[in-house]
Design a protein around this motif. Structure first.
Motif, PDB file in Angstrom:
ATOM      1  N   TRP A  18       0.837  -1.201   0.000  1.00  0.00           N
ATOM      2  CA  TRP A  18       0.000   0.000   0.000  1.00  0.00           C
ATOM      3  C   TRP A  18       0.871   1.250   0.000  1.00  0.00           C
ATOM      4  O   TRP A  18       0.641   2.193  -0.757  1.00  0.00           O
ATOM      5  N   PHE A  19       1.873   1.264   0.865  1.00  0.00           N
ATOM      6  CA  PHE A  19       2.775   2.409   0.969  1.00  0.00           C
ATOM      7  C   PHE A  19       3.444   2.672  -0.376  1.00  0.00           C
ATOM      8  O   PHE A  19       3.514   3.804  -0.850  1.00  0.00           O
ATOM      9  N   ALA A  20       3.923   1.600  -1.014  1.00  0.00           N
ATOM     10  CA  ALA A  20       4.646   1.729  -2.276  1.00  0.00           C
ATOM     11  C   ALA A  20       3.773   2.316  -3.376  1.00  0.00           C
ATOM     12  O   ALA A  20       4.170   3.262  -4.069  1.00  0.00           O
ATOM     13  N   VAL A  21       2.576   1.764  -3.538  1.00  0.00           N
ATOM     14  CA  VAL A  21       1.740   2.237  -4.638  1.00  0.00           C
ATOM     15  C   VAL A  21       1.206   3.639  -4.371  1.00  0.00           C
ATOM     16  O   VAL A  21       0.993   4.424  -5.296  1.00  0.00           O
ATOM     17  N   GLU A  22       1.006   3.989  -3.094  1.00  0.00           N
ATOM     18  CA  GLU A  22       0.546   5.350  -2.798  1.00  0.00           C
ATOM     19  C   GLU A  22       1.663   6.358  -3.051  1.00  0.00           C
ATOM     20  O   GLU A  22       1.411   7.458  -3.548  1.00  0.00           O
ATOM     21  N   MET A  23       2.905   5.990  -2.735  1.00  0.00           N
ATOM     22  CA  MET A  23       4.038   6.866  -3.031  1.00  0.00           C
ATOM     23  C   MET A  23       4.145   7.111  -4.539  1.00  0.00           C
ATOM     24  O   MET A  23       4.378   8.229  -4.994  1.00  0.00           O
ATOM     25  N   ARG A  24       3.969   6.056  -5.279  1.00  0.00           N
ATOM     26  CA  ARG A  24       4.060   6.196  -6.730  1.00  0.00           C
ATOM     27  C   ARG A  24       2.904   7.035  -7.274  1.00  0.00           C
ATOM     28  O   ARG A  24       3.084   7.869  -8.154  1.00  0.00           O
ATOM     29  N   ARG A  25       1.701   6.821  -6.724  1.00  0.00           N
ATOM     30  CA  ARG A  25       0.550   7.585  -7.190  1.00  0.00           C
ATOM     31  C   ARG A  25       0.766   9.081  -6.965  1.00  0.00           C
ATOM     32  O   ARG A  25       0.470   9.900  -7.830  1.00  0.00           O
ATOM     33  N   MET A  26       1.286   9.419  -5.791  1.00  0.00           N
ATOM     34  CA  MET A  26       1.496  10.838  -5.487  1.00  0.00           C
ATOM     35  C   MET A  26       2.552  11.451  -6.401  1.00  0.00           C
ATOM     36  O   MET A  26       2.413  12.589  -6.854  1.00  0.00           O
ATOM     37  N   ARG A  27       3.606  10.687  -6.689  1.00  0.00           N
ATOM     38  CA  ARG A  27       4.641  11.207  -7.601  1.00  0.00           C
ATOM     39  C   ARG A  27       4.066  11.407  -8.997  1.00  0.00           C
ATOM     40  O   ARG A  27       4.299  12.433  -9.645  1.00  0.00           O
ATOM     41  N   SER A  69       1.029  11.985  -9.783  1.00  0.00           N
ATOM     42  CA  SER A  69       0.070  13.099  -9.794  1.00  0.00           C
ATOM     43  C   SER A  69       0.771  14.443  -9.947  1.00  0.00           C
ATOM     44  O   SER A  69       0.170  15.416 -10.412  1.00  0.00           O
ATOM     45  N   LYS A  70       2.045  14.495  -9.573  1.00  0.00           N
ATOM     46  CA  LYS A  70       2.830  15.718  -9.712  1.00  0.00           C
ATOM     47  C   LYS A  70       3.646  15.721 -11.009  1.00  0.00           C
ATOM     48  O   LYS A  70       4.398  16.670 -11.279  1.00  0.00           O
ATOM     49  N   ASP A  71       3.494  14.640 -11.792  1.00  0.00           N
ATOM     50  CA  ASP A  71       4.205  14.524 -13.068  1.00  0.00           C
ATOM     51  C   ASP A  71       5.717  14.670 -12.873  1.00  0.00           C
ATOM     52  O   ASP A  71       6.396  15.383 -13.629  1.00  0.00           O
ATOM     53  N   LEU A  72       6.227  13.977 -11.864  1.00  0.00           N
ATOM     54  CA  LEU A  72       7.658  14.028 -11.562  1.00  0.00           C
ATOM     55  C   LEU A  72       8.305  12.685 -11.870  1.00  0.00           C
ATOM     56  O   LEU A  72       7.694  11.630 -11.664  1.00  0.00           O
ATOM     57  N   GLY A  73       9.530  12.722 -12.359  1.00  0.00           N
ATOM     58  CA  GLY A  73      10.279  11.499 -12.589  1.00  0.00           C
ATOM     59  C   GLY A  73      10.996  11.078 -11.322  1.00  0.00           C
ATOM     60  O   GLY A  73      11.218  11.877 -10.410  1.00  0.00           O
ATOM     61  N   ARG A  74      11.380   9.822 -11.256  1.00  0.00           N
ATOM     62  CA  ARG A  74      12.085   9.333 -10.068  1.00  0.00           C
ATOM     63  C   ARG A  74      13.411  10.068  -9.865  1.00  0.00           C
ATOM     64  O   ARG A  74      13.805  10.339  -8.733  1.00  0.00           O
ATOM     65  N   ASP A  75      14.065  10.390 -10.963  1.00  0.00           N
ATOM     66  CA  ASP A  75      15.352  11.081 -10.845  1.00  0.00           C
ATOM     67  C   ASP A  75      15.169  12.476 -10.246  1.00  0.00           C
ATOM     68  O   ASP A  75      16.002  12.937  -9.448  1.00  0.00           O
ATOM     69  N   GLU A  76      14.078  13.161 -10.618  1.00  0.00           N
ATOM     70  CA  GLU A  76      13.823  14.494 -10.069  1.00  0.00           C
ATOM     71  C   GLU A  76      13.574  14.422  -8.564  1.00  0.00           C
ATOM     72  O   GLU A  76      14.072  15.247  -7.783  1.00  0.00           O
ATOM     73  N   VAL A  77      12.797  13.423  -8.147  1.00  0.00           N
ATOM     74  CA  VAL A  77      12.491  13.273  -6.727  1.00  0.00           C
ATOM     75  C   VAL A  77      13.746  12.893  -5.961  1.00  0.00           C
ATOM     76  O   VAL A  77      14.008  13.418  -4.869  1.00  0.00           O
ATOM     77  N   ALA A  78      14.539  11.993  -6.536  1.00  0.00           N
ATOM     78  CA  ALA A  78      15.772  11.568  -5.874  1.00  0.00           C
ATOM     79  C   ALA A  78      16.708  12.759  -5.651  1.00  0.00           C
ATOM     80  O   ALA A  78      17.301  12.912  -4.584  1.00  0.00           O
ATOM     81  N   LEU A 135      10.809  10.616   4.375  1.00  0.00           N
ATOM     82  CA  LEU A 135       9.357  10.586   4.215  1.00  0.00           C
ATOM     83  C   LEU A 135       8.773  11.989   4.322  1.00  0.00           C
ATOM     84  O   LEU A 135       7.924  12.380   3.513  1.00  0.00           O
ATOM     85  N   ASP A 136       9.221  12.745   5.300  1.00  0.00           N
ATOM     86  CA  ASP A 136       8.732  14.117   5.444  1.00  0.00           C
ATOM     87  C   ASP A 136       9.036  14.941   4.188  1.00  0.00           C
ATOM     88  O   ASP A 136       8.190  15.721   3.724  1.00  0.00           O
ATOM     89  N   LYS A 137      10.219  14.770   3.636  1.00  0.00           N
ATOM     90  CA  LYS A 137      10.602  15.520   2.444  1.00  0.00           C
ATOM     91  C   LYS A 137       9.767  15.095   1.237  1.00  0.00           C
ATOM     92  O   LYS A 137       9.330  15.940   0.443  1.00  0.00           O
ATOM     93  N   LEU A 138       9.522  13.795   1.114  1.00  0.00           N
ATOM     94  CA  LEU A 138       8.699  13.301   0.006  1.00  0.00           C
ATOM     95  C   LEU A 138       7.286  13.867   0.087  1.00  0.00           C
ATOM     96  O   LEU A 138       6.723  14.311  -0.926  1.00  0.00           O
ATOM     97  N   LEU A 139       6.712  13.863   1.278  1.00  0.00           N
ATOM     98  CA  LEU A 139       5.361  14.390   1.441  1.00  0.00           C
ATOM     99  C   LEU A 139       5.310  15.883   1.144  1.00  0.00           C
ATOM    100  O   LEU A 139       4.317  16.395   0.609  1.00  0.00           O
ATOM    101  N   GLU A 140       6.386  16.577   1.468  1.00  0.00           N
ATOM    102  CA  GLU A 140       6.456  18.005   1.143  1.00  0.00           C
ATOM    103  C   GLU A 140       6.478  18.207  -0.364  1.00  0.00           C
ATOM    104  O   GLU A 140       5.773  19.073  -0.904  1.00  0.00           O
ATOM    105  N   ILE A 141       7.291  17.423  -1.054  1.00  0.00           N
ATOM    106  CA  ILE A 141       7.375  17.518  -2.511  1.00  0.00           C
ATOM    107  C   ILE A 141       6.030  17.210  -3.160  1.00  0.00           C
ATOM    108  O   ILE A 141       5.620  17.861  -4.134  1.00  0.00           O
ATOM    109  N   TYR A 142       5.325  16.221  -2.604  1.00  0.00           N
ATOM    110  CA  TYR A 142       4.060  15.792  -3.199  1.00  0.00           C
ATOM    111  C   TYR A 142       2.868  16.621  -2.717  1.00  0.00           C
ATOM    112  O   TYR A 142       1.730  16.371  -3.130  1.00  0.00           O
ATOM    113  N   GLY A 143       3.119  17.600  -1.829  1.00  0.00           N
ATOM    114  CA  GLY A 143       2.034  18.444  -1.334  1.00  0.00           C
ATOM    115  C   GLY A 143       1.066  17.697  -0.441  1.00  0.00           C
ATOM    116  O   GLY A 143      -0.138  17.978  -0.447  1.00  0.00           O
ATOM    117  N   GLN A 144       1.602  16.751   0.359  1.00  0.00           N
ATOM    118  CA  GLN A 144       0.745  15.918   1.195  1.00  0.00           C
ATOM    119  C   GLN A 144       1.180  15.963   2.660  1.00  0.00           C
ATOM    120  O   GLN A 144       1.061  14.981   3.385  1.00  0.00           O
TER     121      GLN A 144
END
Length: 310
Positions: A36-45, A47-56, A81-90
C-alpha cells in the motif's frame, strides 16, 4: 505495465484520514502494508508529473532508492518521508504515513514461520489475500486452495511436487490450511465467490474417498453465508474468454480509487494484473462463466450429486 509484482494506481481522497486509519487496521500484514505504501508513493509522484530522478535529486537520494520505495522493497527514513510528502504536497497526511511506516516495519506476516516453503512471488499474494474483503475467481482444474481438505490438498501438492520429501509436503499442506483460517475463520471473514468447472470436481484426486470427502466439504462451505460456489456443468460447452485459473482480489473499500488486482500463477511465477482494462477483461470472463454456471443456491445439491456419482 501489464504484468507487475507490485501494483500501482489507486489513491485515497486527501481528506479521508478516518478511512486511512481503518484501512491500516484492516491490513495488518507488513507485506500488504508495504505494498500500500509503495503504490501510494508512486501515485502521489505521478500526480505531480515528476520522474524518479527528479524526486531523488530533491531529497538528495538516488533514483534506485526511489524505485525501491515504490516497489515495496524498502521504506523511506522518517526525514526522507517528510521531504517526500512536502514535494508531493501531502504534508497534512504525515501522521498517517509515519504510522503506516512504523506498522510495516514492526509487524509480522502470519506465514513467516513457513519461511522457505513460501515462494518469493507468493508472499505478496498471501498478504493481499488475508487483507481482501472479497475474493473471486475461476478454477478450471481443482477446487481452490481455500476450499481444499487436508487429504485433498496433500494429494494435489504431492502430484505437483513429486520430488519433495514428505516433511516439506506436510508443511505446504499446513500452509494451505493456515490460509483458510486467515481468510475464512477470521473475525470478519472475507466474501469468497468461486466458479468451478464440473470436470475439476469429477476428476479423482488421491482416491475416490479423498475426492468424495472434498466434494462434501465443498458443498458444506457453499452453504456458508460468506461463500458462494457455482459450477459450470459439462453440458455448458466451451468456455470463452478464459485461459485458466485466476483470482480477483478486491481492495478494501477504504482504498476508494484502487480497482483491485487479478492474480494468475504459472509454473514459473505469479503475475499481478492491475490495470483497469486488464481487470475488466477478467471480470467480464468471470461474468460469462457465472451465467453458464449453476446458481449459488443450487450448487450444494449439484456438488453432492457428483459425490454420489463417484
Amino acid at each position: 505495465m501489464g504484468e507487475l509484482v507490485i501494483m500501482a494506481g489507486y489513491g485515497l481522497t486527501p481528506d479521508a484520514e478516518t478511512r486511512e486509519e481503518t484501512a491500516v487496521a484492516a491490513a495488518q500484514s507488513p507485506t500488504a502494508l508495504k505494498w500500500w505504501f509503495a503504490v501510494e508513493m508512486r501515485r502521489m509522484r505521478d500526480s505531480k508529473d515528476l520522474g524518479r530522478d527528479e524526486v531523488a535529486q530533491a531529497i538528495k537520494g538516488s533514483t534506485p532508492g526511489i524505485g525501491h520505495i515504490e516497489s515495496g522493497r524498502s521504506l523511506p527514513k522518517p526525514l526522507e518521508l517528510d521531504k517526500l510528502l512536502e514535494i508531493y504536497g501531502q504534508t497534512e497526511r504525515a501522521e498517517f504515513f509515519h504510522d503506516l511506516r512504523d506498522r510495516a516495519k514492526k509487524g509480522k506476516d502470519w506465514w513467516i514461520g513457513f519461511g522457505p516453503h513460501v515462494r518469493s512471488y507468493f508472499n505478496l499474494f498471501l498478504g493481499l489475500e488475508s487483507s481482501s474483503p472479497q475474493i473471486e475467481g475461476w478454477d478450471a482444474l481443482v477446487p481452490p486452495g481455500l476450499f481444499q481438505t487436508p487429504d485433498y490438498a496433500e494429494a494435489v501438492i504431492r502430484a505437483g511436487y513429486s520430488d519433495l520429501p514428505t516433511t516439506e509436503i506436510d508443511q505446504l499442506v499446513e500452509l494451505r490450511m493456515a490460509r483458510q483460517r486467515e481468510v475464512l475463520e477470521r473475525e470478519q471473514p472475507a466474501k469468497v465467490w468461486r466458479v468451478i468447472d464440473e470436470a475439476a470436481l469429477r476428476r479423482v484426486v488421491g482416491s475416490p474417498d479423498v475426492t468424495k470427502g472434498q466434494l462434501n466439504h465443498l458443498a458444506e462451505l457453499a452453504e456458508r453465508p460468506n461463500v458462494d460456489v457455482q459450477v459450470v456443468p459439462l453440458d455448458a460447452g466451451a468456455h470463452t474468454g478464459t485461459e485458466g485459473t485466476f483470482t480477483l482480489l478486491v481492495a478494501p473499500p477504504e482504498l476508494e480509487n484502487y480497482p483491485g488486482c487479478v492474480y494468475v500463477e504459472t509454473l514459473v511465477k505469479g503475475y499481478y494484473y492491475e490495470e483497469l482494462e486488464e481487470i475488466t477483461k477478467y471480470r467480464n470472463a468471470l461474468t460469462r462463466l457465472r451465467v453458464q454456471a449453476t446458481k449459488p443456491e443450487d450448487s450444494p445439491a449439484f456438488i453432492r450429486q457428483i459425490a454420489k456419482d463417484l
